[in-house]
Design a protein around this motif. Sequence first.
Motif, PDB file in Angstrom:
ATOM      1  N   GLY A   1      53.626  22.070  50.544  1.00 14.09           N
ATOM      2  CA  GLY A   1      54.506  23.224  50.426  1.00 14.09           C
ATOM      3  C   GLY A   1      55.679  23.054  49.500  1.00 14.09           C
ATOM      4  N   ILE A   2      55.752  21.945  48.766  1.00 19.88           N
ATOM      5  CA  ILE A   2      56.870  21.709  47.845  1.00 19.88           C
ATOM      6  C   ILE A   2      56.317  21.666  46.425  1.00 19.88           C
ATOM      7  CG2 ILE A   2      58.803  20.208  47.271  1.00 19.88           C
ATOM      8  CD1 ILE A   2      58.599  19.010  50.065  1.00 19.88           C
ATOM      9  N   PRO A   3      56.264  22.823  45.747  1.00 21.84           N
ATOM     10  CA  PRO A   3      56.654  24.160  46.177  1.00 21.84           C
ATOM     11  C   PRO A   3      55.457  24.918  46.738  1.00 21.84           C
ATOM     12  CG  PRO A   3      56.149  24.230  43.870  1.00 21.84           C
ATOM     13  CD  PRO A   3      55.890  22.807  44.313  1.00 21.84           C
ATOM     14  N   HIS A   4      55.659  26.223  46.964  1.00 23.80           N
ATOM     15  CA  HIS A   4      54.556  27.095  47.355  1.00 23.80           C
ATOM     16  C   HIS A   4      54.818  28.504  46.830  1.00 23.80           C
ATOM     17  CE1 HIS A   4      57.461  27.522  50.721  1.00 23.80           C
ATOM     18  NE2 HIS A   4      57.086  28.793  50.696  1.00 23.80           N
ATOM     19  N   THR A   5      53.805  29.349  46.938  1.00 25.86           N
ATOM     20  CA  THR A   5      53.891  30.713  46.423  1.00 25.86           C
ATOM     21  C   THR A   5      53.993  31.692  47.580  1.00 25.86           C
ATOM     22  OG1 THR A   5      52.625  30.108  44.448  1.00 25.86           O
ATOM     23  CG2 THR A   5      52.735  32.438  44.993  1.00 25.86           C
ATOM     24  N   VAL A   6      54.894  32.658  47.440  1.00 30.11           N
ATOM     25  CA  VAL A   6      55.110  33.694  48.448  1.00 30.11           C
ATOM     26  C   VAL A   6      54.517  34.994  47.899  1.00 30.11           C
ATOM     27  CG1 VAL A   6      56.796  34.801  49.958  1.00 30.11           C
ATOM     28  CG2 VAL A   6      57.279  32.525  49.009  1.00 30.11           C
ATOM     29  N   VAL A   7      53.524  35.537  48.590  1.00 30.00           N
ATOM     30  CA  VAL A   7      52.705  36.629  48.069  1.00 30.00           C
ATOM     31  C   VAL A   7      52.822  37.861  48.963  1.00 30.00           C
ATOM     32  CG1 VAL A   7      50.398  37.298  47.319  1.00 30.00           C
ATOM     33  CG2 VAL A   7      51.051  34.876  47.322  1.00 30.00           C
ATOM     34  N   PHE A   8      53.003  39.023  48.345  1.00 33.32           N
ATOM     35  CA  PHE A   8      52.895  40.253  49.121  1.00 33.32           C
ATOM     36  C   PHE A   8      51.437  40.695  49.093  1.00 33.32           C
ATOM     37  CE2 PHE A   8      52.954  44.759  50.076  1.00 33.32           C
ATOM     38  CZ  PHE A   8      53.799  44.785  51.178  1.00 33.32           C
ATOM     39  N   ALA A   9      50.821  40.770  50.266  1.00 37.96           N
ATOM     40  CA  ALA A   9      49.399  41.105  50.376  1.00 37.96           C
ATOM     41  C   ALA A   9      49.196  42.177  51.431  1.00 37.96           C
ATOM     42  CB  ALA A   9      48.583  39.862  50.728  1.00 37.96           C
ATOM     43  N   ALA A  10      48.167  42.986  51.246  1.00 40.98           N
ATOM     44  CA  ALA A  10      47.871  44.062  52.183  1.00 40.98           C
ATOM     45  C   ALA A  10      47.459  43.536  53.546  1.00 40.98           C
ATOM     46  CB  ALA A  10      46.764  44.963  51.620  1.00 40.98           C
ATOM     47  N   GLU A  11      46.921  42.313  53.564  1.00 39.79           N
ATOM     48  CA  GLU A  11      46.526  41.665  54.807  1.00 39.79           C
ATOM     49  C   GLU A  11      46.377  40.176  54.524  1.00 39.79           C
ATOM     50  OE1 GLU A  11      42.738  43.263  55.941  1.00 39.79           O
ATOM     51  OE2 GLU A  11      41.688  42.325  54.266  1.00 39.79           O
ATOM     52  N   LEU A  12      46.196  39.402  55.577  1.00 39.29           N
ATOM     53  CA  LEU A  12      46.008  37.963  55.422  1.00 39.29           C
ATOM     54  C   LEU A  12      44.515  37.680  55.267  1.00 39.29           C
ATOM     55  CD1 LEU A  12      47.300  35.191  55.249  1.00 39.29           C
ATOM     56  CD2 LEU A  12      47.231  35.052  57.747  1.00 39.29           C
ATOM     57  N   SER A  13      44.025  37.918  54.062  1.00 38.73           N
ATOM     58  CA  SER A  13      42.621  37.669  53.755  1.00 38.73           C
ATOM     59  C   SER A  13      42.537  37.063  52.369  1.00 38.73           C
ATOM     60  CB  SER A  13      41.804  38.962  53.802  1.00 38.73           C
ATOM     61  OG  SER A  13      42.171  39.822  52.733  1.00 38.73           O
ATOM     62  N   THR A  14      41.421  36.396  52.083  1.00 35.84           N
ATOM     63  CA  THR A  14      41.255  35.800  50.771  1.00 35.84           C
ATOM     64  C   THR A  14      41.357  36.844  49.675  1.00 35.84           C
ATOM     65  OG1 THR A  14      39.894  33.971  51.588  1.00 35.84           O
ATOM     66  CG2 THR A  14      39.640  34.559  49.275  1.00 35.84           C
ATOM     67  N   GLY A  15      40.671  37.963  49.848  1.00 36.77           N
ATOM     68  CA  GLY A  15      40.696  39.013  48.832  1.00 36.77           C
ATOM     69  C   GLY A  15      42.083  39.576  48.596  1.00 36.77           C
ATOM     70  N   ALA A  16      42.826  39.840  49.677  1.00 37.51           N
ATOM     71  CA  ALA A  16      44.153  40.434  49.540  1.00 37.51           C
ATOM     72  C   ALA A  16      45.154  39.442  48.959  1.00 37.51           C
ATOM     73  CB  ALA A  16      44.633  40.939  50.892  1.00 37.51           C
ATOM     74  N   ILE A  17      45.074  38.186  49.381  1.00 38.47           N
ATOM     75  CA  ILE A  17      45.979  37.172  48.834  1.00 38.47           C
ATOM     76  C   ILE A  17      45.721  36.986  47.337  1.00 38.47           C
ATOM     77  CG2 ILE A  17      46.505  34.705  48.824  1.00 38.47           C
ATOM     78  CD1 ILE A  17      47.829  36.168  51.137  1.00 38.47           C
ATOM     79  N   LEU A  18      44.469  36.875  46.937  1.00 37.92           N
ATOM     80  CA  LEU A  18      44.160  36.705  45.523  1.00 37.92           C
ATOM     81  C   LEU A  18      44.567  37.935  44.721  1.00 37.92           C
ATOM     82  CD1 LEU A  18      40.696  34.890  45.478  1.00 37.92           C
ATOM     83  CD2 LEU A  18      42.993  33.919  45.558  1.00 37.92           C
ATOM     84  N   ALA A  19      44.401  39.126  45.307  1.00 38.76           N
ATOM     85  CA  ALA A  19      44.816  40.349  44.613  1.00 38.76           C
ATOM     86  C   ALA A  19      46.324  40.370  44.398  1.00 38.76           C
ATOM     87  CB  ALA A  19      44.371  41.577  45.407  1.00 38.76           C
ATOM     88  N   GLY A  20      47.088  39.926  45.404  1.00 45.38           N
ATOM     89  CA  GLY A  20      48.534  39.873  45.253  1.00 45.38           C
ATOM     90  C   GLY A  20      48.962  38.887  44.183  1.00 45.38           C
ATOM     91  N   ILE A  21      48.311  37.719  44.154  1.00 42.89           N
ATOM     92  CA  ILE A  21      48.633  36.720  43.128  1.00 42.89           C
ATOM     93  C   ILE A  21      48.250  37.239  41.749  1.00 42.89           C
ATOM     94  CG2 ILE A  21      48.080  34.414  42.277  1.00 42.89           C
ATOM     95  CD1 ILE A  21      47.654  33.584  45.218  1.00 42.89           C
ATOM     96  N   ARG A  22      47.076  37.827  41.637  1.00 45.74           N
ATOM     97  CA  ARG A  22      46.589  38.338  40.355  1.00 45.74           C
ATOM     98  C   ARG A  22      47.520  39.417  39.803  1.00 45.74           C
ATOM     99  NH1 ARG A  22      41.990  39.558  41.997  1.00 45.74           N
ATOM    100  NH2 ARG A  22      40.711  37.858  41.180  1.00 45.74           N
ATOM    101  N   ALA A  23      48.078  40.245  40.679  1.00 51.82           N
ATOM    102  CA  ALA A  23      48.959  41.334  40.257  1.00 51.82           C
ATOM    103  C   ALA A  23      50.390  40.873  39.989  1.00 51.82           C
ATOM    104  CB  ALA A  23      48.962  42.430  41.327  1.00 51.82           C
ATOM    105  N   GLY A  24      50.701  39.624  40.307  1.00 46.44           N
ATOM    106  CA  GLY A  24      52.063  39.145  40.123  1.00 46.44           C
ATOM    107  C   GLY A  24      53.012  39.560  41.222  1.00 46.44           C
ATOM    108  N   ARG A  25      52.471  39.996  42.356  1.00 41.49           N
ATOM    109  CA  ARG A  25      53.311  40.393  43.494  1.00 41.49           C
ATOM    110  C   ARG A  25      53.685  39.131  44.264  1.00 41.49           C
ATOM    111  NH1 ARG A  25      55.954  43.712  44.876  1.00 41.49           N
ATOM    112  NH2 ARG A  25      55.096  44.851  46.636  1.00 41.49           N
TER     113      ARG A  25
END
Length: 326
Positions: free
Chosen positions: A198-222
């Motif tokens: 966790g040093i460091p880590h990424t904080v992502v806004f996602a529609a839900e806690l799922s692989t698809g939603a997390i990757l979508a948030g990262i891909r969008a720069g959220r």
Amino acid sequence: MSFPPTRAVGRGAAWYRGDCHVHSVHSDGELTPEELVVRARAIGLDFIATTEHNSAAAPGAWGHLAADDFLVVLGEEVTTKTGHWLALGIDPGQVVDSNHQVRDGLIDRCLDRVHRAGGLCVVAHPHAPYPSGDFMFPFRGFDVVEVWNGLWTSDRPWNADNEAALAEWGRSLAADIRTGSWRPAMGNSDTHLEGQMGIPHTVVFAAELSTGAILAGIRAGRSWIAESADVDVSFTAHTGARAAGVGERLATRGGQVEVQVVVRGVPVGTVSFHTDSGKIHRVPLPGAGPGAVRWRTTAEESMFVRIEVRHPNGGVAALTNPIILT
């Protein structure tokens, strides 16, 4: 359970903290999958990605560690002779062939295989100080750049290699945003040893806690990058009744934009504002309690705004992807 589920119950649409570059005893790490997950949960992470070198996640090693409030994403660190990259969200058992290098032109084929699986391709530690660590492939075709890698920073969470990666990414933002092809930044620990998670880590806004939603948030720069779970950053831009957050576009209609930043967990630090003109404003944070900072601009003056939060010694505590002004 052989492989972890791709969705956890989570908290619905929310900010989730995760480390997308970790190694276990199944490659060259010193910790077991169980030990990695215990440590991730203890420091407040909501997900991790398992990224063993040139191999898939071992069947049965991770599935039983997922929980309603914790997600395990399958991935791989593709370790080539001319740079490393992360394949995140690949299929169970999928292995991305690492037998390619910049001279043979095979990289596009490899990236395409990951994208067909719904995965994300991440440039890993582009200025790492060891043979094959320097990333020689073009960034074209990659989705994200790991500008902050924690492997070589156990004595301090920031070093010159990360500074170089951040500067390289920052210089490309304006041109990439203008052409609609900008790549978000992310940060990961590259955990191999005790005390690195966790040093460091990424904080992502996602529609839900799922692989698809997390990757979508990262891909969008959220998303934004935190030195630890003690650090929290709120970053928004407002004009009239309209507002946008990190990774979003704000239609200004020619009006003035107020950028608001609230930082917790970084006493006596500084907040700097970066646009297509470079670093243009810097404000000190108070010695105690949250620090609230405001700054004004327009879309004519600033194509985008992003934030860096630094300690007095210059080390980064947090940095964000941009808010784009139109």
